[in-house]
Design an enzyme around this catalytic site. Sequence first.
Site, short mmCIF file in Angstrom:
data_model
loop_
_atom_site.label_atom_id
_atom_site.label_comp_id
_atom_site.label_asym_id
_atom_site.label_seq_id
_atom_site.Cartn_x
_atom_site.Cartn_y
_atom_site.Cartn_z
CG ASP A 35 13.52 -0.05 6.58
OD1 ASP A 35 13.88 1.00 7.27
OD2 ASP A 35 14.10 -1.15 6.77
CE1 TYR A 127 9.68 -8.80 4.75
CE2 TYR A 127 9.57 -8.30 7.46
CZ TYR A 127 10.26 -8.03 5.93
OH TYR A 127 11.50 -7.78 7.00
P1 ADP Z 1 6.20 -4.76 5.52
O1 ADP Z 1 7.82 -5.19 5.23
O2 ADP Z 1 6.34 -4.70 7.25
O3 ADP Z 1 5.34 -5.39 4.97
P2 ADP Z 1 5.88 -2.44 4.35
O4 ADP Z 1 6.43 -0.65 4.19
O5 ADP Z 1 5.94 -3.09 2.90
O6 ADP Z 1 6.13 -3.30 5.72
O7 ADP Z 1 4.43 -2.09 4.46
C1 ADP Z 1 3.56 -1.69 5.86
C2 ADP Z 1 2.13 -0.91 4.84
O8 ADP Z 1 2.48 0.72 4.91
C3 ADP Z 1 2.19 -0.97 4.21
O9 ADP Z 1 0.35 -1.04 4.54
C4 ADP Z 1 2.62 -0.19 2.89
O10 ADP Z 1 0.81 0.29 2.54
C5 ADP Z 1 2.01 1.44 4.67
N1 ADP Z 1 3.12 2.32 3.43
C6 ADP Z 1 4.32 2.09 2.98
N2 ADP Z 1 4.72 3.32 3.03
C7 ADP Z 1 3.92 4.34 4.47
C8 ADP Z 1 4.23 5.22 4.58
N3 ADP Z 1 5.58 6.59 4.24
N4 ADP Z 1 3.38 5.88 5.78
C9 ADP Z 1 3.14 4.94 5.81
N5 ADP Z 1 2.65 3.45 5.54
C10 ADP Z 1 3.19 3.57 4.61
#
Ligand code: ADP
Length: 170
Positions: A35, A127
Amino acid sequence: MTTTLTLVRGSITDQEVDAVVNAANSSLLGGGGVDGAIHRRGGPGILAECRALRAGHYGKGLPTGKAVATTAGDLPARHVIHTVGPVWSATEDRSDLLASCYRESLRVADELGARTVAFPAISTGVYRWPLDDGARIAVETARATRTAAEEIRFVLFDDRAYTAFAAQID
Ligand code: ADP
């Protein structure tokens, strides 16, 4: 029409696709992880549309498992589809909500006419959803969902996530 599932290691913010999916939170007003990266790289246009959604149809926020689209701002994609994954629970099975994120995002992608859609591993970061199970649900749901998308691309940020998804695709 067949849909191809692909895997890449990288950032969701670098994907040149019709739609990228944001692992948003229900406020739609930004957060960490995917996000934060999407809003940073996409610029203020995305947040402006998210605020408008909160002022209109989504006054209480976007419910878990649902999806809604905005502009992609300065990202190299055409649209961002925001979806809210469930927080992992050891005592309650929330798998249907996680599957719903993928299904609803693909439904919105179809409405947008998107042919290429990129997903992060929803819920597996802040999460805390276990990666192997998150990968299983992602791949099973993508395979089971009827969509006009030609490519569903999973974008994995690190080797561990890539390996977990690769194990589901092979
Ligand atoms: P959630 O709150 O749904 O868990 P997160 O953003 O914290 O979402 O993480 C979801 C996944 O995306 C994790 O496996 C994290 O390592 C990964 N992630 C973090 N940044 C990026 C990015 N820029 N592009 C793709 N995946 C990412």
